[in-house]
Design a protein around this motif. Structure first.
Motif, mmCIF file in Angstrom:
data_model
loop_
_atom_site.group_PDB
_atom_site.id
_atom_site.type_symbol
_atom_site.label_atom_id
_atom_site.label_comp_id
_atom_site.label_asym_id
_atom_site.label_seq_id
_atom_site.Cartn_x
_atom_site.Cartn_y
_atom_site.Cartn_z
ATOM 1 N N UNK A 66 68.508 43.381 -9.329
ATOM 2 C CA UNK A 66 68.145 41.956 -9.307
ATOM 3 C C UNK A 66 69.333 41.186 -9.883
ATOM 4 N N UNK A 67 70.221 40.759 -9.006
ATOM 5 C CA UNK A 67 71.470 40.145 -9.464
ATOM 6 C C UNK A 67 71.498 38.636 -9.305
ATOM 7 N N UNK A 68 70.847 38.129 -8.273
ATOM 8 C CA UNK A 68 70.795 36.679 -8.054
ATOM 9 C C UNK A 68 69.377 36.269 -7.695
ATOM 10 N N UNK A 121 58.674 48.828 -10.931
ATOM 11 C CA UNK A 121 58.064 47.500 -10.806
ATOM 12 C C UNK A 121 59.083 46.447 -10.379
ATOM 13 N N UNK A 122 60.170 46.876 -9.772
ATOM 14 C CA UNK A 122 61.217 45.935 -9.366
ATOM 15 C C UNK A 122 60.667 44.820 -8.469
ATOM 16 N N UNK A 133 58.747 33.184 -16.350
ATOM 17 C CA UNK A 133 59.810 33.736 -17.184
ATOM 18 C C UNK A 133 59.378 35.167 -17.486
ATOM 19 N N UNK A 134 60.099 36.149 -16.940
ATOM 20 C CA UNK A 134 59.595 37.526 -16.926
ATOM 21 C C UNK A 134 60.277 38.393 -17.984
ATOM 22 N N UNK A 135 59.447 39.079 -18.750
ATOM 23 C CA UNK A 135 59.875 40.104 -19.697
ATOM 24 C C UNK A 135 59.186 41.412 -19.293
ATOM 25 N N UNK A 136 59.825 42.550 -19.601
ATOM 26 C CA UNK A 136 59.227 43.831 -19.228
ATOM 27 C C UNK A 136 59.577 44.902 -20.254
#
Length: 437
Positions: A66-68, A121-122, A133-136
């Motif tokens: 997940x780069x952009x 979970x990509x 706003x994602x945290x994992x």
């Protein structure tokens, strides 16, 4: 089985198969053979390519990729993966979209520790980045953790989640996928009793075994058939000399992968046979559907022995979560103490790992939560993977989860001096079925 030699032998067999594949590919691709076209050599080259890639990917942690991210301004923004909390057995990471204002929906995605990396979970992360706003939680491979770091069992896992929730604050919405659902429910209840101000706004449990006995599957049947002594003797090994965790007792990822594959052996066998033919015809590619799926599916990690065994014994066999008897660090957790955190369960109609009924059991355990803060959804025709990463998630479940988050984003009413907090519900009513909020 609990010997380093066994672990090293298993790794040697994996390495040998990778070498066989590479050798077959190199030999059958020798330039001189191109002068005499031979279907047998073409098949051998295709077999070698597929075999080498298959066994090579088993020991490599996949990249997030997940780069952009395209923001509403129509521009590509870089995505930085930032480590918010770093711990020996797992980190809390944040997908920071550079140049985008912080999204008011703060989501903690709790990834499973069940043999695969959090990168499984990509696609879930990508879909949530649009609105959140994602945290994992990014769990580490036990074979790379030195023995000096100590143990890590279900209680330690739960306390990690407690610390991660405290770090993110009370305006967080937690989504737990599969295996961590019961422990995330326990962590939320722990906070409700120990630090109410740190509780998240909402909790969404997706396909998790809150009550494994509510609906039987091959997973629960296996847990009932096998004794803890048998598991300890046959499934646990010591990490070999090749890795930093040498000597640590683990449940090897390769054994877990073998059990995964055996559940649908015919389907996996056909998938690889078809891929060999596609490679032979020149129709395959690095990012074709087969490689996209198996690059992730075959990448496995070791779990600490104490985590694996305590999960089987306490969550599946003794059903401590389902019976509301779970103890963490000497404290008996009461799930009924959850009174302000909205709880939603999501299940797949055709889930053969956590069948419908196992996850919704969480709502009956939340005896102190009013009905308007409970919701459930059963996705028609969806299997286990589809409810968090497939088209069922993207098209149907994700919008419901976002709606549930929005409906429960306001800070709950707290008790104030002279004004007591709301009392626990005295009666248990059925949860709203197939509702978003």
């Amino acid at each position: 089985m609990r010997y380093m030699a066994t672990y090293d032998l298993m790794e040697s067999l994996r390495n040998a198969n990778q070498w066989f594949g590479a050798t077959a590919l190199s030999l059958s691709s020798y330039p001189m053979f191109s002068m005499i076209p031979n279907p047998g050599l073409q098949w051998m080259a295709a077999w070698g390519e597929v075999t080498e890639r298959t066994f090579q990917r088993m020991v490599v942690k996949p990249d997030w990729g997940i780069r952009t991210f395209v923001c509403p301004d129509g521009k590509d923004h870089l995505v930085n993966i930032e480590h918010v909390v770093e711990r020996p057995f797992g980190d809390l990471i944040h997908f920071n979209v550079v140049g985008r204002k912080p999204n008011p929906r703060k989501v903690l995605l709790v990834a499973p520790m069940s043999g695969h990396y959090a990168t499984l979970l990509r696609s879930t992360v990508k879909s949530l980045l649009v609105d959140c706003e994602v945290y994992i939680t990014d769990w580490h491979n036990a074979r790379d953790i030195p023995v000096s770091e100590g143990k890590f069992d279900v209680e330690d896992y739960t306390l990690y989640l407690v610390d991660f929730m405290k770090e993110l604050g009370p305006d967080t919405h937690v989504i737990a996928v599969c295996q961590p659902a019961p422990l995330t429910l326990a962590a939320t209840a722990y906070l409700a009793e120990q630090d109410p101000e740190a509780q998240p706004r909402s909790l969404t449990l997706i396909g998790g075994p809150i009550d494994p006995d509510a609906a039987a599957t091959d997973v629960t049947d296996f847990g009932d058939r096998v004794t803890m002594g048998q598991l300890a003797e046959t499934a646990i090994q010591r990490v070999g000399f090749k890795y930093k965790g040498v000597g640590r007792m683990v449940y090897p990822g390769l054994l877990q992968l073998a059990s995964f594959m055996s559940m649908n052996s015919d389907r996996h066998s056909k998938a690889f046979q078809d891929q060999i033919m596609r490679v032979m015809r020149g129709e395959a590619g690095d990012h074709d559907p087969h490689n996209r799926f198996y690059d992730e599916y075959l990448a496995v990690m070791d779990m600490t022995a104490e985590f694996y065994l305590s999960t089987v014994e306490r969550v599946f066999k003794n059903r401590e979560i389902a019976k509301n008897e779970f103890v963490v660090d000497g404290h008996k957790i009461d799930i009924g103490a959850i009174t302000t955190v909205a709880v939603k369960t999501v299940e797949g109609e055709k889930d053969d790992i956590s069948a419908p009924g196992q996850c919704i059991a969480a709502l009956d355990l939340c005896t102190g939560l009013p009905d308007e803060k409970k919701a459930s959804h059963v996705e028609p025709g969806a299997g286990h993977y589809g409810i968090f990463a497939g088209s069922s998630w993207r098209n149907n479940i994700r919008p419901l989860v976002i709606e549930f988050i929005d409906a429960n984003s306001d800070a709950p009413a707290r008790a104030t001096p002279g004004k007591p907090a709301a009392k626990k519900a005295k009666t248990k009513k059925p949860a709203n079925k197939n509702a978003a909020a």
